[in-house]
Design an enzyme around this catalytic site. Structure first.
Site, PDB file in Angstrom:
ATOM      1  N   GLU A 107      -1.122-133.477  33.147  1.00 18.69           N
ATOM      2  CA  GLU A 107       0.253-133.724  33.603  1.00 18.69           C
ATOM      3  C   GLU A 107       0.290-134.810  34.673  1.00 18.69           C
ATOM      4  OE1 GLU A 107       2.683-129.640  33.001  1.00 18.69           O
ATOM      5  OE2 GLU A 107       0.921-129.484  34.299  1.00 18.69           O
ATOM      6  N   GLU A 127      -2.808-124.521  29.751  1.00 16.03           N
ATOM      7  CA  GLU A 127      -2.145-123.429  30.466  1.00 16.03           C
ATOM      8  C   GLU A 127      -1.998-122.150  29.645  1.00 16.03           C
ATOM      9  OE1 GLU A 127      -0.863-127.080  32.770  1.00 16.03           O
ATOM     10  OE2 GLU A 127      -1.346-126.565  30.690  1.00 16.03           O
TER      11      GLU A 127
END
Length: 255
Positions: A107, A127
């Protein structure tokens, strides 16, 4: 402690993640450092491009989960995750990835405009493997950068992709040998830094907003006016045209 170091090379800023003992995972202190560095980068009129790189075999493993278990999250009130994710810099940012860019580490690269990676690098939103969601921009930014079905694959399988795959999908600009990553990133940075800084900043804003806000052509013609106005009224605009006419390199002042 200092988890991030910086160095300037002319008009180029190098930002180096250096928390190797934790695979360059971010805690709150590291996020605070990053936010201050980005604020300073934005404010320094001499700096025209920045490169984010890292020491060690991991670019970044994302959020420090041990810190998160104690209630310490790597986010700042102003710029959000890692001190950059909610509000990336308006100036150009290049990621120089040599190793793993996983979860929040990937990210972080989504905050960048150009990505250079070594042949051994991998990218992934891991995640879901931990029962988490990529809330640092991964779930909504990645589908704008690569084909939707590939983004969905990465988000819901949590399996990483190679640098070569990510280049094929248009995410990574260059894949080079490990010892060439910084040189290739610097090559891009120097190409950017030679251009008019006001024009570059406006160009980035126009390209970013038109894509993320999904402007129609009609909207774009209307919205681009205020964005390019600083360039239209700048001294650099006149200097660029004069330099072209006089067959010389322009001397930018950022005014």
């Amino acid at each position: 402690m200092t988890y991030i170091t910086t160095e300037t090379h002319g008009h180029i800023l190098t930002i180096t993640l250096d928390r190797q003992e934790s695979r360059n995972a971010f805690n709150r202190a590291m996020a605070d450092e990053m936010e201050q560095i980005i604020d300073d980068y934005e404010a320094d009129t001499e700096l025209r491009c920045a490169i984010i790189c890292a020491k060690g075999p991991t670019f970044s493993a994302g959020q420090d989960l041990k810190a998160a278990l104690k209630g310490e999250f790597a986010a700042t009130p102003k710029r959000g995750g890692f001190g950059i994710m909610s509000i990336p810099p308006e100036k150009p940012l290049i990621a120089a990835v040599d190793g793993q860019a996983l979860a929040g580490g990937m990210e972080l690269t989504l905050c960048c405009d150009i990505i250079v990676a070594s042949e051994e690098s991998i990218f992934g939103l891991a995640e879901a493997k931990r029962g988490l969601v990529a809330i640092g921009g991964g779930c909504f930014r990645l589908p704008h950068r690569i084909p939707h079905n590939i983004a969905m694959e990465m988000v819901i399988t949590a399996e990483p992709k190679s640098a070569q795959d990510m280049q094929h999908f248009g995410y990574v600009n260059s894949v080079v040998k490990s010892d060439q990553v910084m040189g290739e990133a610097m090559r891009y940075a120097e190409l950017i830094a030679r251009n008019g800084p006001i024009a570059v900043k406006a160009s980035k804003a126009l390209a970013y907003r038109s894509a993320t806000e999904q402007w129609t052509d009609e909207q774009a013609w209307k919205e681009q006016g205020p964005i390019v106005q600083p360039m239209m009224s700048s001294e650099d605009r006149i200097e660029g045209m004069k330099a072209f006419a006089e067959k010389r390199d322009p001397v930018w002042t950022g005014k």
